[in-house]
Design an enzyme around this catalytic site. Structure first.
Site, mmCIF file in Angstrom:
data_model
loop_
_atom_site.group_PDB
_atom_site.id
_atom_site.type_symbol
_atom_site.label_atom_id
_atom_site.label_comp_id
_atom_site.label_asym_id
_atom_site.label_seq_id
_atom_site.Cartn_x
_atom_site.Cartn_y
_atom_site.Cartn_z
ATOM 1 N N SER A 153 31.081 32.884 45.028
ATOM 2 C CA SER A 153 30.932 33.554 43.768
ATOM 3 C C SER A 153 29.652 33.853 43.181
ATOM 4 O O SER A 153 29.416 34.194 42.091
ATOM 5 C CB SER A 153 31.607 32.284 42.592
ATOM 6 O OG SER A 153 31.025 31.180 42.780
ATOM 7 N N GLU B 58 36.117 40.830 43.689
ATOM 8 C CA GLU B 58 34.965 41.496 43.725
ATOM 9 C C GLU B 58 34.725 41.657 45.175
ATOM 10 O O GLU B 58 34.953 40.709 46.007
ATOM 11 C CB GLU B 58 33.801 40.626 43.248
ATOM 12 C CG GLU B 58 33.718 40.650 41.607
ATOM 13 C CD GLU B 58 32.602 39.778 40.946
ATOM 14 O OE1 GLU B 58 31.780 40.521 40.383
ATOM 15 O OE2 GLU B 58 32.354 38.518 41.253
ATOM 16 N N HIS C 50 35.468 38.096 46.516
ATOM 17 C CA HIS C 50 35.334 36.921 45.534
ATOM 18 C C HIS C 50 36.675 36.951 44.797
ATOM 19 O O HIS C 50 36.716 37.906 43.800
ATOM 20 C CB HIS C 50 34.168 37.271 44.686
ATOM 21 C CG HIS C 50 33.942 36.200 43.679
ATOM 22 N ND1 HIS C 50 33.429 36.394 42.099
ATOM 23 C CD2 HIS C 50 34.533 34.741 43.469
ATOM 24 C CE1 HIS C 50 33.448 35.360 41.482
ATOM 25 N NE2 HIS C 50 34.286 34.326 42.201
ATOM 26 N N ASN D 241 30.439 36.399 37.619
ATOM 27 C CA ASN D 241 29.732 35.472 37.049
ATOM 28 C C ASN D 241 28.179 35.560 36.556
ATOM 29 O O ASN D 241 27.681 34.551 35.947
ATOM 30 C CB ASN D 241 29.562 34.346 38.392
ATOM 31 C CG ASN D 241 30.799 33.499 38.532
ATOM 32 O OD1 ASN D 241 31.521 33.352 37.659
ATOM 33 N ND2 ASN D 241 31.485 33.306 39.681
#
Length: 292
Positions: A120, A153, A141, A191
């Protein structure tokens, strides 16, 4: 181009079991590996329990679940994952751990096997450098919880070739996911935005601006967030939040990403959130209770 039929997953925890869940329902054969048979069995039980919830809610049929569960096999040895067409690492968010896994796995891979990391936050380029096939390495991700969240992602390393990228996108879409391309910068898109918000919420608590309950209620009711940032941090795992903040702080060299000292203390105390029974909330009773 590789025809993906079997997906190997390294890590049977929350993320790995979730990826196994959606891959099996998506028609792929799955090899699930972890460091012990007990962890693999726990992951398989999580998959079965979550699929049962989907049946109860009318989201999938029992027949589909039975077929999906039949497609998941335990891979007790890491080298067993080498039989897969796509191997996805979903281990703890620690670069050295992930590189060790890839170095150990590489000698057992077929020449066409693709590699992916569910990291992540960590550089895909650096992780790929620990393998014998950086051109066949990509970031996938998945969001937590994987069976519910629609986004994946896609992160290309500097060496990732176009064919690997195309296969990765099509694979994610075959699972019913929507993809977002992210450049190989620390923490990518989600993130990079989300975890500093959680860290700022912890600073708000640390500085006495509000209590746990006040901060979470403020963001739920004032910003229409489905979950307060401190509750969300507990759900993600405060150790993971700290790891991502450290990646941002070290990778971008900007003081705005400094992890809050209170976050560090909670992790040092083993108060990691839901999975530990205590974080910004105490989960050991009938209902969560704020710890501050």
């Amino acid at each position: 181009m590789v025809d993906i039929k079997t997906v190997g997953i390294i890590g049977a925890g929350q993320m790995g079991s979730g990826i196994a869940h959606v891959c099996a329902l998506g028609g792929y054969n799955v090899l699930l590996h972890d460091v012990s048979v007990e962890r693999i069995e726990a992951g398989l039980q999580t998959v079965e329990r979550n699929m049962a919830r989907q049946v109860a809610r009318g989201l999938v049929s029992q027949e589909d679940v039975d077929a999906a569960l039949g497609r998941i096999k335990a891979a007790e040895e890491l080298q067993d994952v080498g039989k897969s067409d796509l191997a996805i690492e979903a281990a703890t968010e620690d670069e050295s751990v992930k590189k060790t896994i890839f170095k150990a796995l590489s000698p057992h891979l077929g020449p066409k096997t693709l590699l992916a990391s569910n990291t992540s936050s960590i550089s895909i380029t650096r992780l790929a450098s620990a393998t014998d096939r950086p051109e066949k390495f990509i970031g996938l991700h998945f969001m937590n919880p994987v069976p519910v969240m629609k986004l994946v992602e896609i992160i290309r390393g500097i060496a990732t070739d176009a064919a690997t990228y195309e296969i990765a996108v099509n694979f994610a879409k075959s699972l019913g996911k929507t993809t977002a391309n992210a450049e190989d910068f620390p923490a990518f898109i989600v993130n990079r935005i989300l975890v500093p918000m959680i860290n700022e919420a912890i600073y708000t608590l640390y500085e006495g601006v509000g209590t746990v309950e006040a901060i979470d209620n403020a963001m739920r009711l004032g910003a229409n967030h489905p979950m307060g940032p401190l509750e969300l941090g507990d759900f993600i795992g405060l150790d993971t939040v700290l790891s991502i903040m450290n990646v941002l702080y070290e990778g971008l060299a900007d003081s705005k990403y400094r992890p809050c000292p209170l976050l560090v203390k909670y992790v040092e105390a083993g108060w990691l959130g839901r999975k530990a029974g205590r974080g910004f909330y105490d989960y050991r009773g009938e209902a969560p209770v704020p710890t501050r």
